[in-house]
Write a protein that holds these residues in place. Structure first.
Motif, PDB file in Angstrom:
ATOM      1  N   ALA A   1       0.833  -1.214   0.000  1.00  0.00           N
ATOM      2  CA  ALA A   1       0.000   0.000   0.000  1.00  0.00           C
ATOM      3  C   ALA A   1       0.863   1.257   0.000  1.00  0.00           C
ATOM      4  O   ALA A   1       0.548   2.239  -0.681  1.00  0.00           O
ATOM      5  N   VAL A   2       1.962   1.227   0.752  1.00  0.00           N
ATOM      6  CA  VAL A   2       2.879   2.381   0.782  1.00  0.00           C
ATOM      7  C   VAL A   2       3.469   2.610  -0.599  1.00  0.00           C
ATOM      8  O   VAL A   2       3.478   3.742  -1.108  1.00  0.00           O
ATOM      9  N   GLU A   3       3.932   1.527  -1.220  1.00  0.00           N
ATOM     10  CA  GLU A   3       4.533   1.671  -2.549  1.00  0.00           C
ATOM     11  C   GLU A   3       3.503   2.171  -3.564  1.00  0.00           C
ATOM     12  O   GLU A   3       3.799   3.057  -4.372  1.00  0.00           O
ATOM     13  N   ALA A   4       2.297   1.634  -3.535  1.00  0.00           N
ATOM     14  CA  ALA A   4       1.256   2.076  -4.459  1.00  0.00           C
ATOM     15  C   ALA A   4       0.913   3.553  -4.240  1.00  0.00           C
ATOM     16  O   ALA A   4       0.737   4.315  -5.201  1.00  0.00           O
ATOM     17  N   ALA A   5       0.856   3.968  -2.975  1.00  0.00           N
ATOM     18  CA  ALA A   5       0.511   5.362  -2.664  1.00  0.00           C
ATOM     19  C   ALA A   5       1.583   6.325  -3.163  1.00  0.00           C
ATOM     20  O   ALA A   5       1.271   7.322  -3.820  1.00  0.00           O
ATOM     21  N   VAL A   6       2.857   6.038  -2.880  1.00  0.00           N
ATOM     22  CA  VAL A   6       3.904   6.979  -3.296  1.00  0.00           C
ATOM     23  C   VAL A   6       4.116   6.960  -4.810  1.00  0.00           C
ATOM     24  O   VAL A   6       4.396   8.001  -5.408  1.00  0.00           O
ATOM     25  N   ARG A   7       3.932   5.815  -5.430  1.00  0.00           N
ATOM     26  CA  ARG A   7       4.050   5.771  -6.895  1.00  0.00           C
ATOM     27  C   ARG A   7       2.894   6.533  -7.553  1.00  0.00           C
ATOM     28  O   ARG A   7       3.085   7.209  -8.569  1.00  0.00           O
ATOM     29  N   SER A   8       1.713   6.461  -6.975  1.00  0.00           N
ATOM     30  CA  SER A   8       0.582   7.238  -7.488  1.00  0.00           C
ATOM     31  C   SER A   8       0.832   8.732  -7.297  1.00  0.00           C
ATOM     32  O   SER A   8       0.537   9.540  -8.186  1.00  0.00           O
ATOM     33  N   MET A   9       1.385   9.094  -6.142  1.00  0.00           N
ATOM     34  CA  MET A   9       1.722  10.498  -5.909  1.00  0.00           C
ATOM     35  C   MET A   9       2.714  10.997  -6.955  1.00  0.00           C
ATOM     36  O   MET A   9       2.579  12.100  -7.476  1.00  0.00           O
ATOM     37  N   LYS A  10       3.710  10.175  -7.262  1.00  0.00           N
ATOM     38  CA  LYS A  10       4.707  10.571  -8.258  1.00  0.00           C
ATOM     39  C   LYS A  10       4.070  10.747  -9.630  1.00  0.00           C
ATOM     40  O   LYS A  10       4.368  11.709 -10.345  1.00  0.00           O
ATOM     41  N   LEU A  11       3.191   9.845  -9.999  1.00  0.00           N
ATOM     42  CA  LEU A  11       2.514   9.945 -11.288  1.00  0.00           C
ATOM     43  C   LEU A  11       1.737  11.262 -11.390  1.00  0.00           C
ATOM     44  O   LEU A  11       1.854  11.990 -12.372  1.00  0.00           O
ATOM     45  N   PHE A  12       0.959  11.566 -10.352  1.00  0.00           N
ATOM     46  CA  PHE A  12       0.189  12.818 -10.355  1.00  0.00           C
ATOM     47  C   PHE A  12       1.100  14.044 -10.325  1.00  0.00           C
ATOM     48  O   PHE A  12       0.852  15.029 -11.019  1.00  0.00           O
TER      49      PHE A  12
END
Length: 196
Positions: free
Chosen positions: A61-72
């Motif tokens: 979940a942490v990895e998915a959250a920070v990768r999504s933040m980076k994408l945005f």
């Protein structure tokens, strides 16, 4: 800063012309409101992802959250910030509000400029740092990297939205001078037409 804003307003205002046409003003206003609302919503989404990354114990979940933040942050934040800044500047210079005539417009301009710069120099590097930390060893990102930027940005955007709706504080000195010059310039014309 007020002098700089006045000079900027005078120089760019002369290049853009006195006033935008009504259809151009309305179209640009729609673009500005949509871009601003998108920037606000995107920041709220980044905050939700940041809270998830900072508070969950699940590495996935942490990895998915920070990768999504980076994408945005990489693909949406800067274009929305620049569109908001540019459309707001053209609206200010192409309408009766002006850039340095009303305190609320002047405040919004400088806050938008500051938050755009903060997006480039603080928020995006913080998100990139969090992604690097997670990718390097699955470590939890620093809460400051994923929360500070979105909290500050969201606070600024909510404040700017309130200022846009309420239009507080009245005119600046420059705005009072422009208003006074228009008023005194109009009076002689009225008296001449009344006597002539």
């Amino acid at each position: 800063m007020k002098k700089l804003g006045g000079q900027l307003s005078g120089e760019l205002g002369g290049r853009l012309g006195r006033q935008l046409s009504r259809p151009a003003r309305r179209g640009l206003l729609v673009v500005h409101v949509v871009a601003s609302a998108g920037w606000l919503g995107l920041t709220l989404g980044l905050l939700a992802l940041g809270v998830t990354a900072a508070s969950t114990a699940s590495p996935a979940a942490v990895e998915a959250a920070v990768r999504s933040m980076k994408l945005f942050a990489d693909w949406l934040l800067l274009p929305l910030a620049l569109l908001t800044l540019t459309s707001g500047l053209v609206l200010a210079l192409g309408t009766h509000w002006g850039l340095a005539r009303h305190r609320w417009v002047f405040t919004k301009f400088w806050l938008t400029l500051a938050t755009t710069a903060a997006t480039v120099f603080a928020l995006r590097p913080g998100v990139n740092s969090a992604v690097t930390a997670v990718a390097a060893g699955g470590a939890l990102p620093d809460a400051g990297d994923v929360l500070f930027g979105p909290v500050v940005s969201l606070s600024a955007y909510v404040f700017m939205t309130a200022v846009s709706v309420l239009k507080p504080w009245g005119p600046t000195r420059r705005g009072r001078r422009v208003r006074a010059a228009r008023t005194t310039g109009a009076r002689p014309g009225l008296s001449r037409s009344g006597t002539g």
